[in-house]
Motif scaffolding. Sequence first.
Motif, PDB file in Angstrom:
ATOM      1  N   TYR A 125      -4.954   4.475  -9.017  1.00 41.29           N
ATOM      2  CA  TYR A 125      -3.515   4.309  -8.827  1.00 41.29           C
ATOM      3  C   TYR A 125      -2.936   3.293  -9.796  1.00 41.29           C
ATOM      4  O   TYR A 125      -3.621   2.361 -10.234  1.00 41.29           O
ATOM      5  CB  TYR A 125      -3.217   3.846  -7.397  1.00 41.29           C
ATOM      6  CG  TYR A 125      -3.535   4.877  -6.343  1.00 41.29           C
ATOM      7  CD1 TYR A 125      -2.549   5.723  -5.844  1.00 41.29           C
ATOM      8  CD2 TYR A 125      -4.835   5.011  -5.861  1.00 41.29           C
ATOM      9  CE1 TYR A 125      -2.836   6.672  -4.870  1.00 41.29           C
ATOM     10  CE2 TYR A 125      -5.136   5.959  -4.892  1.00 41.29           C
ATOM     11  CZ  TYR A 125      -4.130   6.792  -4.407  1.00 41.29           C
ATOM     12  OH  TYR A 125      -4.430   7.726  -3.449  1.00 41.29           O
TER      13      TYR A 125
ATOM     14  N   GLU B   3       0.620   1.398   6.936  1.00 40.79           N
ATOM     15  CA  GLU B   3       1.015   0.226   6.152  1.00 40.79           C
ATOM     16  C   GLU B   3      -0.199  -0.548   5.658  1.00 40.79           C
ATOM     17  O   GLU B   3      -0.167  -1.187   4.614  1.00 40.79           O
ATOM     18  CB  GLU B   3       1.904  -0.685   6.994  1.00 40.79           C
ATOM     19  CG  GLU B   3       2.522  -1.840   6.224  1.00 40.79           C
ATOM     20  CD  GLU B   3       3.408  -2.720   7.090  1.00 40.79           C
ATOM     21  OE1 GLU B   3       4.228  -3.463   6.519  1.00 40.79           O
ATOM     22  OE2 GLU B   3       3.290  -2.655   8.325  1.00 40.79           O
TER      23      GLU B   3
ATOM     24  N   ARG C 108       6.213  -2.351 -10.393  1.00 46.75           N
ATOM     25  CA  ARG C 108       6.965  -3.027  -9.342  1.00 46.75           C
ATOM     26  C   ARG C 108       8.435  -2.620  -9.299  1.00 46.75           C
ATOM     27  O   ARG C 108       9.105  -2.827  -8.285  1.00 46.75           O
ATOM     28  CB  ARG C 108       6.835  -4.541  -9.501  1.00 46.75           C
ATOM     29  CG  ARG C 108       5.416  -5.052  -9.329  1.00 46.75           C
ATOM     30  CD  ARG C 108       4.708  -4.440  -8.110  1.00 46.75           C
ATOM     31  NE  ARG C 108       5.428  -4.634  -6.872  1.00 46.75           N
ATOM     32  CZ  ARG C 108       5.294  -5.697  -6.091  1.00 46.75           C
ATOM     33  NH1 ARG C 108       4.457  -6.652  -6.411  1.00 46.75           N
ATOM     34  NH2 ARG C 108       5.984  -5.793  -4.969  1.00 46.75           N
TER      35      ARG C 108
ATOM     36  N   ASP D  82       7.912   0.055  -6.893  1.00 41.10           N
ATOM     37  CA  ASP D  82       7.318  -0.531  -5.688  1.00 41.10           C
ATOM     38  C   ASP D  82       6.554   0.506  -4.864  1.00 41.10           C
ATOM     39  O   ASP D  82       6.498   0.412  -3.641  1.00 41.10           O
ATOM     40  CB  ASP D  82       8.381  -1.203  -4.818  1.00 41.10           C
ATOM     41  CG  ASP D  82       7.793  -2.356  -4.010  1.00 41.10           C
ATOM     42  OD1 ASP D  82       6.833  -2.977  -4.482  1.00 41.10           O
ATOM     43  OD2 ASP D  82       8.283  -2.615  -2.900  1.00 41.10           O
ATOM     44  N   ARG D  83       5.977   1.485  -5.549  1.00 40.71           N
ATOM     45  CA  ARG D  83       5.180   2.501  -4.868  1.00 40.71           C
ATOM     46  C   ARG D  83       4.059   2.949  -5.798  1.00 40.71           C
ATOM     47  O   ARG D  83       4.289   3.215  -6.975  1.00 40.71           O
ATOM     48  CB  ARG D  83       6.049   3.699  -4.463  1.00 40.71           C
ATOM     49  CG  ARG D  83       5.307   4.747  -3.629  1.00 40.71           C
ATOM     50  CD  ARG D  83       6.245   5.864  -3.205  1.00 40.71           C
ATOM     51  NE  ARG D  83       5.542   6.854  -2.389  1.00 40.71           N
ATOM     52  CZ  ARG D  83       5.416   6.776  -1.070  1.00 40.71           C
ATOM     53  NH1 ARG D  83       5.975   5.762  -0.409  1.00 40.71           N
ATOM     54  NH2 ARG D  83       4.761   7.700  -0.393  1.00 40.71           N
ATOM     55  N   TRP D  84       2.834   3.020  -5.270  1.00 34.03           N
ATOM     56  CA  TRP D  84       1.689   3.417  -6.078  1.00 34.03           C
ATOM     57  C   TRP D  84       1.770   4.897  -6.449  1.00 34.03           C
ATOM     58  O   TRP D  84       2.183   5.731  -5.649  1.00 34.03           O
ATOM     59  CB  TRP D  84       0.400   3.169  -5.309  1.00 34.03           C
ATOM     60  CG  TRP D  84       0.104   1.726  -5.021  1.00 34.03           C
ATOM     61  CD1 TRP D  84       0.465   1.024  -3.905  1.00 34.03           C
ATOM     62  CD2 TRP D  84      -0.631   0.814  -5.843  1.00 34.03           C
ATOM     63  NE1 TRP D  84       0.005  -0.277  -3.984  1.00 34.03           N
ATOM     64  CE2 TRP D  84      -0.673  -0.429  -5.160  1.00 34.03           C
ATOM     65  CE3 TRP D  84      -1.261   0.925  -7.088  1.00 34.03           C
ATOM     66  CZ2 TRP D  84      -1.321  -1.549  -5.681  1.00 34.03           C
ATOM     67  CZ3 TRP D  84      -1.897  -0.184  -7.604  1.00 34.03           C
ATOM     68  CH2 TRP D  84      -1.921  -1.408  -6.911  1.00 34.03           C
ATOM     69  N   THR D  85       1.336   5.199  -7.667  1.00 33.79           N
ATOM     70  CA  THR D  85       1.244   6.575  -8.150  1.00 33.79           C
ATOM     71  C   THR D  85      -0.214   6.903  -8.422  1.00 33.79           C
ATOM     72  O   THR D  85      -0.915   6.133  -9.082  1.00 33.79           O
ATOM     73  CB  THR D  85       2.054   6.755  -9.455  1.00 33.79           C
ATOM     74  OG1 THR D  85       3.420   6.436  -9.197  1.00 33.79           O
ATOM     75  CG2 THR D  85       1.946   8.184  -9.963  1.00 33.79           C
TER      76      THR D  85
ATOM     77  N   GLU E 183       0.495   7.555   6.151  1.00 40.99           N
ATOM     78  CA  GLU E 183       1.452   6.600   5.593  1.00 40.99           C
ATOM     79  C   GLU E 183       1.254   5.212   6.187  1.00 40.99           C
ATOM     80  O   GLU E 183       2.187   4.410   6.250  1.00 40.99           O
ATOM     81  CB  GLU E 183       2.880   7.088   5.850  1.00 40.99           C
ATOM     82  CG  GLU E 183       3.245   8.372   5.127  1.00 40.99           C
ATOM     83  CD  GLU E 183       3.313   8.185   3.617  1.00 40.99           C
ATOM     84  OE1 GLU E 183       3.714   7.091   3.167  1.00 40.99           O
ATOM     85  OE2 GLU E 183       2.952   9.130   2.893  1.00 40.99           O
TER      86      GLU E 183
ATOM     87  N   LEU F 207       0.756   0.891 -10.168  1.00 41.58           N
ATOM     88  CA  LEU F 207       1.961   0.409  -9.502  1.00 41.58           C
ATOM     89  C   LEU F 207       2.868  -0.233 -10.526  1.00 41.58           C
ATOM     90  O   LEU F 207       2.460  -1.144 -11.242  1.00 41.58           O
ATOM     91  CB  LEU F 207       1.599  -0.605  -8.418  1.00 41.58           C
ATOM     92  CG  LEU F 207       2.765  -1.331  -7.731  1.00 41.58           C
ATOM     93  CD1 LEU F 207       3.599  -0.360  -6.895  1.00 41.58           C
ATOM     94  CD2 LEU F 207       2.253  -2.471  -6.868  1.00 41.58           C
TER      95      LEU F 207
ATOM     96  N   ASN G 216       0.787  -1.227   0.000  1.00 36.26           N
ATOM     97  CA  ASN G 216       0.000   0.000   0.000  1.00 36.26           C
ATOM     98  C   ASN G 216       0.825   1.285   0.000  1.00 36.26           C
ATOM     99  O   ASN G 216       0.258   2.376   0.147  1.00 36.26           O
ATOM    100  CB  ASN G 216      -0.917   0.017   1.231  1.00 36.26           C
ATOM    101  CG  ASN G 216      -1.872  -1.165   1.244  1.00 36.26           C
ATOM    102  OD1 ASN G 216      -2.690  -1.332   0.354  1.00 36.26           O
ATOM    103  ND2 ASN G 216      -1.742  -2.001   2.275  1.00 36.26           N
ATOM    104  N   ARG G 217       2.111   1.185  -0.196  1.00 36.64           N
ATOM    105  CA  ARG G 217       2.959   2.386  -0.169  1.00 36.64           C
ATOM    106  C   ARG G 217       2.544   3.354  -1.271  1.00 36.64           C
ATOM    107  O   ARG G 217       2.421   2.980  -2.432  1.00 36.64           O
ATOM    108  CB  ARG G 217       4.437   2.021  -0.327  1.00 36.64           C
ATOM    109  CG  ARG G 217       5.021   1.272   0.852  1.00 36.64           C
ATOM    110  CD  ARG G 217       6.506   0.946   0.654  1.00 36.64           C
ATOM    111  NE  ARG G 217       7.315   2.156   0.573  1.00 36.64           N
ATOM    112  CZ  ARG G 217       8.080   2.481  -0.463  1.00 36.64           C
ATOM    113  NH1 ARG G 217       8.142   1.694  -1.528  1.00 36.64           N
ATOM    114  NH2 ARG G 217       8.791   3.584  -0.448  1.00 36.64           N
ATOM    115  N   GLY G 218       2.306   4.609  -0.871  1.00 40.03           N
ATOM    116  CA  GLY G 218       1.940   5.644  -1.827  1.00 40.03           C
ATOM    117  C   GLY G 218       0.458   5.875  -1.966  1.00 40.03           C
ATOM    118  O   GLY G 218       0.039   6.841  -2.608  1.00 40.03           O
TER     119      GLY G 218
END
Length: 348
Positions: free
Chosen positions: A210, A183, A214, A217-220, A181, A212, A169-171
Amino acid sequence: MEGPHFLGETVNHAVIDPRDRRTVLAAVRAGHLGPTVMRSTDLGKTWKEAAKPPAFPKAPEGEAGESVHHVFWLTPGHARNPGRWYAGTSPQALFQSDDAGVTWQGVAGFNEHPMRDKWINKGEEGPPDGATLHSINVDPFDPRHLVIGMSMGGVFESRDEGKSWKPLNRGVEANFLPDPEAEYGHDPHCVRVSAAAPGVVYQQNHCGIYRLDRKADRWTRIGDNMPKAVGDIGFPMVLHPRDPNTLWVFPMDGTTVWPRVPIGGKPAAFRSRDAGNSWKRLDQGLPKGQGWFTVKRQSMMADALDPVGLYFGTTGGEVWASFDEGDNWHCVVQHLPEIYAVETALVA
């Protein structure tokens, strides 16, 4: 059009096995059977209940156990694993079958994970029909790689066929959580793993759209590129079967009231051809006004033809189809009950 099947009962999902093109599983919540999985091996002509539906183990005497309220999501396994299926339930749990849906067992790596109670916000109030485990994705490039979504939980993945899990779920924004932020604790509406390129994942979230990669490794949040008057809140997420940069969404009014209807009663799908950097409104043929319906997370799907066909079902009982990747829409079925899910398959 055939049916109705299971008249008067809730069918959350019905999926044809793409490996044999004849087996159909349906997640049914029936008044007399309760939550179960129904099976057909003749494309829906006849049905039989699973011999052992998804269920939690019986709790030891004197301890409070869990019970499945309903089966919500069904996903066939990888082509390398014929007969394997996955099911997501409410409360949020993952089940597996290796005999084409006849018998089901809990995926211990998730259901018995020491963090599961926290991941699923156990004991907290959820949606009216219960929080669900949904969006079960089997990576087409790696049968050991699973990606799931959970309401009130977030996105999680396993690299070993479900033996171990971690949040992904980062991002992702979570404006309803104390920790932006966090987790886990997020609310994905629909998560899709691309079949067109390894490592590409998209999601429609309670807090936007979003992508991702990989490698990062962070969603935009690609939904920031949607028209501001429309926003990027909705439920379904649809990916092109051959182009990792093409996707479709069906936005709804995501204001503070959350009416869950098209913005201004003017329904439209939106398509991106460049991985979410820009979006095009697709409303040709759809109602120009007074279109007050919702398209649920399982109710929009693409086929594998060229050009791609798109289909969505509404809470008003209509099925709409586009045979040119969303440029033009046609109402193909009317007057059904509320539509929970739409799936496609090539059966010829």
